[in-house]
Motif scaffolding. Structure first.
Motif, PDB file in Angstrom:
ATOM      1  N   GLU A   1      67.465 -71.607  44.269  1.00  0.00           N
ATOM      2  CA  GLU A   1      68.775 -72.174  44.606  1.00  0.00           C
ATOM      3  C   GLU A   1      69.672 -72.313  43.371  1.00  0.00           C
ATOM      4  O   GLU A   1      70.890 -72.190  43.470  1.00  0.00           O
ATOM      5  CB  GLU A   1      68.622 -73.497  45.364  1.00  0.00           C
ATOM      6  CG  GLU A   1      67.978 -73.347  46.731  1.00  0.00           C
ATOM      7  CD  GLU A   1      68.621 -72.265  47.597  1.00  0.00           C
ATOM      8  OE1 GLU A   1      69.849 -72.118  47.592  1.00  0.00           O
ATOM      9  OE2 GLU A   1      67.860 -71.540  48.281  1.00  0.00           O
ATOM     10  N   LYS A   2      69.050 -72.557  42.207  1.00  0.00           N
ATOM     11  CA  LYS A   2      69.845 -72.571  40.962  1.00  0.00           C
ATOM     12  C   LYS A   2      70.420 -71.179  40.704  1.00  0.00           C
ATOM     13  O   LYS A   2      71.565 -71.023  40.303  1.00  0.00           O
ATOM     14  CB  LYS A   2      68.968 -72.988  39.777  1.00  0.00           C
ATOM     15  CG  LYS A   2      68.804 -74.482  39.656  1.00  0.00           C
ATOM     16  CD  LYS A   2      68.012 -74.841  38.420  1.00  0.00           C
ATOM     17  CE  LYS A   2      67.893 -76.351  38.279  1.00  0.00           C
ATOM     18  NZ  LYS A   2      66.959 -76.757  37.234  1.00  0.00           N
ATOM     19  N   MET A   3      69.600 -70.164  40.946  1.00  0.00           N
ATOM     20  CA  MET A   3      70.022 -68.760  40.792  1.00  0.00           C
ATOM     21  C   MET A   3      71.151 -68.441  41.776  1.00  0.00           C
ATOM     22  O   MET A   3      72.153 -67.827  41.426  1.00  0.00           O
ATOM     23  CB  MET A   3      68.811 -67.856  41.048  1.00  0.00           C
ATOM     24  CG  MET A   3      69.061 -66.394  40.855  1.00  0.00           C
ATOM     25  SD  MET A   3      69.229 -66.009  39.121  1.00  0.00           S
ATOM     26  CE  MET A   3      67.505 -65.939  38.674  1.00  0.00           C
ATOM     27  N   TRP A   4      70.963 -68.880  43.042  1.00  0.00           N
ATOM     28  CA  TRP A   4      71.994 -68.645  44.056  1.00  0.00           C
ATOM     29  C   TRP A   4      73.315 -69.255  43.579  1.00  0.00           C
ATOM     30  O   TRP A   4      74.370 -68.619  43.646  1.00  0.00           O
ATOM     31  CB  TRP A   4      71.591 -69.275  45.407  1.00  0.00           C
ATOM     32  CG  TRP A   4      72.610 -69.001  46.491  1.00  0.00           C
ATOM     33  CD1 TRP A   4      72.606 -67.967  47.374  1.00  0.00           C
ATOM     34  CD2 TRP A   4      73.811 -69.750  46.760  1.00  0.00           C
ATOM     35  NE1 TRP A   4      73.715 -68.027  48.189  1.00  0.00           N
ATOM     36  CE2 TRP A   4      74.469 -69.112  47.835  1.00  0.00           C
ATOM     37  CE3 TRP A   4      74.387 -70.901  46.212  1.00  0.00           C
ATOM     38  CZ2 TRP A   4      75.681 -69.577  48.371  1.00  0.00           C
ATOM     39  CZ3 TRP A   4      75.600 -71.356  46.752  1.00  0.00           C
ATOM     40  CH2 TRP A   4      76.228 -70.703  47.812  1.00  0.00           C
ATOM     41  N   PHE A   5      73.236 -70.495  43.056  1.00  0.00           N
ATOM     42  CA  PHE A   5      74.467 -71.193  42.680  1.00  0.00           C
ATOM     43  C   PHE A   5      75.137 -70.522  41.487  1.00  0.00           C
ATOM     44  O   PHE A   5      76.364 -70.394  41.451  1.00  0.00           O
ATOM     45  CB  PHE A   5      74.201 -72.677  42.398  1.00  0.00           C
ATOM     46  CG  PHE A   5      75.459 -73.477  42.485  1.00  0.00           C
ATOM     47  CD1 PHE A   5      75.882 -73.986  43.700  1.00  0.00           C
ATOM     48  CD2 PHE A   5      76.254 -73.672  41.374  1.00  0.00           C
ATOM     49  CE1 PHE A   5      77.084 -74.684  43.803  1.00  0.00           C
ATOM     50  CE2 PHE A   5      77.450 -74.369  41.463  1.00  0.00           C
ATOM     51  CZ  PHE A   5      77.860 -74.874  42.680  1.00  0.00           C
ATOM     52  N   SER A   6      74.341 -70.068  40.544  1.00  0.00           N
ATOM     53  CA  SER A   6      74.956 -69.431  39.365  1.00  0.00           C
ATOM     54  C   SER A   6      75.609 -68.101  39.769  1.00  0.00           C
ATOM     55  O   SER A   6      76.684 -67.762  39.279  1.00  0.00           O
ATOM     56  CB  SER A   6      73.943 -69.313  38.220  1.00  0.00           C
ATOM     57  OG  SER A   6      73.472 -68.032  38.092  1.00  0.00           O
ATOM     58  N   ASN A   7      75.010 -67.356  40.711  1.00  0.00           N
ATOM     59  CA  ASN A   7      75.661 -66.133  41.226  1.00  0.00           C
ATOM     60  C   ASN A   7      76.913 -66.487  42.027  1.00  0.00           C
ATOM     61  O   ASN A   7      77.928 -65.804  41.933  1.00  0.00           O
ATOM     62  CB  ASN A   7      74.702 -65.333  42.121  1.00  0.00           C
ATOM     63  CG  ASN A   7      73.601 -64.687  41.325  1.00  0.00           C
ATOM     64  OD1 ASN A   7      73.774 -64.382  40.139  1.00  0.00           O
ATOM     65  ND2 ASN A   7      72.454 -64.494  41.945  1.00  0.00           N
ATOM     66  N   TYR A   8      76.814 -67.576  42.800  1.00  0.00           N
ATOM     67  CA  TYR A   8      77.936 -68.019  43.632  1.00  0.00           C
ATOM     68  C   TYR A   8      79.179 -68.289  42.778  1.00  0.00           C
ATOM     69  O   TYR A   8      80.289 -67.888  43.134  1.00  0.00           O
ATOM     70  CB  TYR A   8      77.521 -69.271  44.409  1.00  0.00           C
ATOM     71  CG  TYR A   8      78.671 -69.991  45.075  1.00  0.00           C
ATOM     72  CD1 TYR A   8      79.373 -69.395  46.119  1.00  0.00           C
ATOM     73  CD2 TYR A   8      79.063 -71.268  44.664  1.00  0.00           C
ATOM     74  CE1 TYR A   8      80.426 -70.046  46.733  1.00  0.00           C
ATOM     75  CE2 TYR A   8      80.117 -71.920  45.279  1.00  0.00           C
ATOM     76  CZ  TYR A   8      80.802 -71.308  46.301  1.00  0.00           C
ATOM     77  OH  TYR A   8      81.850 -71.944  46.900  1.00  0.00           O
TER      78      TYR A   8
END
Ligand SMILES: CC(C)(COP(=O)(O)OP(=O)(O)OC[C@H]1O[C@@H](n2cnc3c(N)ncnc32)[C@H](O)[C@@H]1OP(=O)(O)O)[C@@H](O)C(=O)NCCC(=O)NCCS
Length: 172
Positions: free
Chosen positions: A41-48
């Motif tokens: 989810e941290k990865m998702w947010f940084s891509n977001y």
């Protein structure tokens, strides 16, 4: 009171909780029942944060985060986008909050993003979600048979869409 605000980094732990909730993830994702974790989810947010064609918001009961709603694949050229919604907290489903949030994001898509069409995909067994979408004016555009396999059973999948019928929308 229901409030809808920007989806923020501080919401990442809620994403993990909600997307990991079996009452939620049995209905969402490319593979139903998929688990997540803090790192994903941290990865998702940084891509977001780097993505321009995605706009997500946190649904709150006053200041308490209870769900997530957003548009992905926002296409300025085709004037369309894909909608996603979850009420992540179990106690808050079936109380009309999904409807409030959906009305808000439809207005956001049609007015702020100047979209012509908003798409979504839903498992045919997700009765409350389909009822909600139809009540807001979404129509079924397509049905894919046996599209999803989950816990030994195949599920049909519906493509639904709502159109911006405001005749003045293209004059601005
Ligand atoms: C689908 C979801 C977003 C709907 O939000 P909600 O706040 O629970 O829905 P609402 O309370 O606004 O109810 C919407 C409609 O569904 C009906 N409904 C709610 N729960 C229901 C149930 N268990 N069975 C049948 N109908 C139901 C309501 O009567 C309402 O219809 P109405 O406007 O005619 O009264 C929410 O339940 C959710 O997050 N579910 C899990 C994740 C999910 O399925 N996301 C959508 C993936 S496409």
């Amino acid at each position: 009171m229901i409030k809808i605000r920007q989806h923020l980094e501080k919401d990442i732990p809620y994403r993990v909780k909600w997307l990991g909730n079996s009452n939620v993830n049995k209905f969402i994702g490319d593979e139903l029942g998929q688990k997540t974790n803090l790192q994903k989810e941290k990865m998702w947010f940084s891509n977001y944060k780097k993505t321009k064609n995605k706009k997500f918001f946190t649904i709150c009961d006053n200041s308490k985060p209870i769900g997530l709603i957003g548009l992905s694949n926002i296409s300025k050229s085709n004037k369309n986008a894909d909608l996603f919604i979850i009420i992540g907290e179990d106690d808050y489903r079936g109380k009309g909050i999904g409807k409030i949030a959906m009305k808000w994001i439809i207005d956001y898509g049609f007015i702020k993003q100047k979209l012509h069409k908003i798409n979504l995909g839903v498992i045919k067994d997700n009765i409350s979600a389909i009822k909600l979408y139809k009540s807001l004016g979404f129509i079924i555009e397509g049905e894919m048979k046996d599209e999803i396999f989950y816990k030994g059973k195949f599920y049909d999948f519906l493509s639904m869409a709502i159109f911006n019928r405001n005749k003045n929308k293209d004059k601005k």
